[in-house]
Design an enzyme around this catalytic site. Structure first.
Site, PDB file in Angstrom:
ATOM      1  N   HIS A   1       0.871  -1.178   0.000  1.00 43.97           N
ATOM      2  CA  HIS A   1       0.000   0.000   0.000  1.00 43.97           C
ATOM      3  C   HIS A   1       0.908   1.229   0.000  1.00 43.97           C
ATOM      4  O   HIS A   1       1.522   1.558   1.012  1.00 43.97           O
ATOM      5  CB  HIS A   1      -0.888  -0.021   1.238  1.00 43.97           C
ATOM      6  CG  HIS A   1      -1.869   1.108   1.312  1.00 43.97           C
ATOM      7  ND1 HIS A   1      -3.174   0.936   1.670  1.00 43.97           N
ATOM      8  CD2 HIS A   1      -1.739   2.432   1.062  1.00 43.97           C
ATOM      9  CE1 HIS A   1      -3.799   2.111   1.658  1.00 43.97           C
ATOM     10  NE2 HIS A   1      -2.936   3.033   1.296  1.00 43.97           N
TER      11      HIS A   1
ATOM     12  N   ARG B   1      -8.507  15.015   1.788  1.00 44.16           N
ATOM     13  CA  ARG B   1      -8.295  15.635   3.100  1.00 44.16           C
ATOM     14  C   ARG B   1      -6.850  15.393   3.507  1.00 44.16           C
ATOM     15  O   ARG B   1      -6.096  14.715   2.805  1.00 44.16           O
ATOM     16  CB  ARG B   1      -9.212  14.999   4.141  1.00 44.16           C
ATOM     17  CG  ARG B   1      -9.098  13.466   4.178  1.00 44.16           C
ATOM     18  CD  ARG B   1      -9.830  12.855   5.330  1.00 44.16           C
ATOM     19  NE  ARG B   1      -9.965  11.412   5.220  1.00 44.16           N
ATOM     20  CZ  ARG B   1      -9.024  10.528   5.521  1.00 44.16           C
ATOM     21  NH1 ARG B   1      -7.843  10.948   5.934  1.00 44.16           N
ATOM     22  NH2 ARG B   1      -9.233   9.230   5.407  1.00 44.16           N
TER      23      ARG B   1
END
Length: 662
Positions: free
Chosen positions: A208, A297
């Site tokens: 990831h 964000r």
């Protein structure tokens, strides 16, 4: 620049934003619920406004109350932090409509990335590679099962809205698909109000890796390099690092360019993160990474990027929201050293990382070894209402080896008592050979779960020190009277005291014998440990055992003792004999709530026969779904809860009896 902003969040991220705003001369307004009336972020801000009850739906998720608080306080802008309303396009629109500035991307950008299926289709059109799967609108269960078979197992079911691992299930076999789909939908509906899902191929050796991007509303977009977030449990990150180990310049360039294309495709403004999954089964390659999602964000792990890029990302957010251009161009940015972040949670790794509640009776961090981002203090309570994050420990050094050693040292000098935490798990993970060698992947924690989460029984040295403390041998400082400290005088016998130490799932009986001033012997059956007190003070004892001097920190509470020695934490609890007798009598006949929560599904009725391991009740607590199973075969004798009921920790939910009992 803004003169006053309101922070629509709590705890660690609120404190983090307040610190940067203060350095920039900006006044801050905190908001708080009933549960946070004395929280650190409330006292740290220049002003604070109460916005409702403890439940997030009645406070931190109330758009109307937050906007009203901003207007009443004279704030010019609202910073949403992360979580809660940070990726809610309706909230961003409402902020704009109220004449305030939303410190984040436009509502259109948030919507473009808010639903994973639509986002993946958009990314394909923008030339960003995506994971093979089904990202369409058709949500019939049979149809989705067919698509999963076409993709080939294992597959990943993912909620199309939200993130943080909610509404996500890995499925390895076709026969498990329906149950996993139902669970993912329930969790997604509860967390995001949307139970639609998508299906993706599950990569068996994935990394990831995400890219931090920034846009400024003037046509400029840059990336601030990558973070590796492969160490995860329940699809949530545990330790992050930047840069990614093994990253080549070619792959960094390809991923950075893809992330910038993604941001440009939605005219992005502010801080954002483009998350990729990389197939490293044959090493790192620029043609084997795929877009997963974009978080519109600031990310929890943003400090590692700040460390290697030498920037303050919150300051960038504030300047860009104020209409300024990006402070730096891509050519101005470079990677400097290595950084790690470890997330310290109130949770129990030995019980599947089940969140914990309780009071932080003792909390201490290493001096100077790490940046500590936290929103709690010693004495604060971890409640069931919000995420159980205690702190983030961030370290930075010139090399990966030096930074990782610094992280391990910072963790070993951290102390938590009063609630169960993942501290020992983090220490073991930081020392795990594959991770140390720079080979993390998203399956590492699951593969090594037994070694990483197994409780280590205390050795004789730990037991001896704990026994001496429990017996009262440390009650007086050096030079005190050990005979008096240990109790009444005994004629014709050595002064001694029996001690029962309860640790984890076991216990140790021993006897502490006073041998002279500050000299003791601790006996465990046929074993004995001689121990001499060298000094005691301020929760630290210095002892000598077998010619070796040791220093141990200890903290005593009404219900037990916590001992910190050689970077490890040992909890000893005190029990009421009557409680033990009751538990022994009851055996495994009761199913109890592991923590406060909401009963979502009850799968059985009174009189039903159940088998060991069968799912009986599904409850929701601390933003996650828990499946409670039968501890043995039996018959449901009595059911004490129904769907929709709120329950407290340790409450009895149902009782079982043996099948042949009447």
């Amino acid at each position: 620049m803004f003169s006053k902003i309101l922070i629509a969040n709590r705890a660690e991220i609120a404190c983090r934003i307040i610190r940067t705003a203060r350095q920039m001369g900006i006044r801050t307004v905190a908001v708080y619920s009933d549960a946070d009336i004395a929280a650190p972020h409330v006292g740290l801000a220049d002003e604070a406004v109460h916005i409702g009850a403890a439940a997030a739906s009645e406070s931190y998720l109330s758009m109307e109350r937050i906007i009203a608080a901003a207007q009443r306080s004279g704030s010019e802008a609202i910073h949403p932090g992360y979580g809660f309303l940070s990726e809610n396009a309706d909230f961003a629109e409402a902020v704009d409509a109220a004449g305030l500035v939303f410190i984040g991307p436009s509502p259109a950008s948030i919507r473009a990335m808010g639903l994973k299926d639509a986002a993946k289709a958009l990314m394909e059109r923008a030339g960003v590679p995506v994971v093979p799967g089904y990202h369409g609108d058709k949500q019939d269960a049979a149809f989705l099962a067919e698509r999963a078979t076409e993709i080939s197992y294992p597959v990943l079911i993912k909620a199309r809205a939200g993130g943080g691992g909610k509404g996500m299930r890995r499925v390895d076999r076709p026969e498990d698909f329906t149950a996993a789909l139902d669970a993912a939908r329930r969790e997604a509906k509860s967390a995001f109000g949307d139970d639609a899902v998508l299906i993706e191929k599950y990569l068996t050796q994935p990394r990831h890796i995400e890219i931090q991007v920034f846009g400024d509303g003037h046509g400029n977009v840059v990336h601030l390099f990558e973070r590796d977030c492969s160490l995860q449990r329940r699809h949530q990150k545990v330790i992050e690092e930047a840069p990614a180990p093994g990253m080549t310049e070619g792959m960094r360039s390809a991923m950075g360019e893809a992330a910038v294309r993604a941001a440009r495709a939605i005219d992005y403004r502010g801080a954002g993160t483009v998350e990729f999954i990389a197939d490293v089964s044959d090493g790192m390659s620029p043609d084997r990474f795929f877009f997963m999602e974009m978080n519109t964000r600031l990310q929890v792990e943003h400090p590692v990027t700040e460390a290697i890029a030498g920037v303050d990302l919150v300051e960038w957010q504030l300047r860009i929201a104020n209409g300024e251009p990006l402070p730096k161009s891509q050519a101005d940015l470079a990677v400097d050293g290595w950084a790690f972040e470890a997330r310290l949670y109130a949770e129990d790794p030995s019980r599947g990382f089940l969140p914990s509640t309780g009071t932080l009776s003792h909390l201490r961090f290493a001096d100077g070894d790490a940046r500590i981002d936290t929103g709690v203090r010693q004495g604060d309570c971890i409640t069931p209402f919000y995420d159980p994050l205690i702190a983030k420990l961030i370290v930075h050094a010139a090399t990966r080896q030096a930074a990782l050693a610094k992280l391990t040292r910072a963790l070993q000098h951290t102390q938590v008592a009063g609630t169960t935490s993942n501290l020992d798990f983090l220490i073991r993970l930081s020392e795990q050979p594959d991770f140390v060698a720079g080979h993390p992947d998203t399956g590492l924690i699951d593969r090594e779960a037994k070694a990483l989460t197994a409780g280590s029984p205390p050795d004789d040295i730990v037991l001896a020190i704990a026994a001496l403390i429990e017996a009262g041998g440390m009650a007086r400082s050096l030079g005190g009277d050990p005979w008096q400290a240990l109790g009444a005088w005994q004629l014709w016998a050595e002064v001694s005291r029996p001690v029962a130490l309860h640790h984890g799932g076991g216990h140790t009986n021993c006897r502490v014998i006073a041998k002279g001033q500050n000299h003791f012997s601790v006996h465990f059956g046929d074993r004995a440990v001689g121990i001499r007190i060298v000094g005691v003070g301020d929760g630290i004892c210095h002892v000598e055992i077998d010619g070796r001097q040791l220093s141990a920190d200890f903290f005593q509470m009404l219900h037990g003792l916590t001992l910190f020695l050689d970077g490890h934490t040992h909890h000893f609890h005190r029990t009421d004999p009557l409680d033990g007798a009751e538990e022994e009598a009851i055996g495994g006949d009761r199913l109890t709530a592991p923590m406060p929560g909401l009963i979502k599904i009850v799968r059985v009725q009174e009189g039903d026969m159940v088998a060991k391991g069968e799912a009986l009740i599904i409850m929701e607590a601390m933003k996650m779904e828990l499946t409670l199973t039968a501890t043995r075969d039996g018959v449901v004798e009595s059911l004490h809860v129904g769907e929709g009921d709120q329950t407290s920790e340790s409450a009895v939910l149902l009782s079982l009896r043996p099948e042949d009992a009447k």
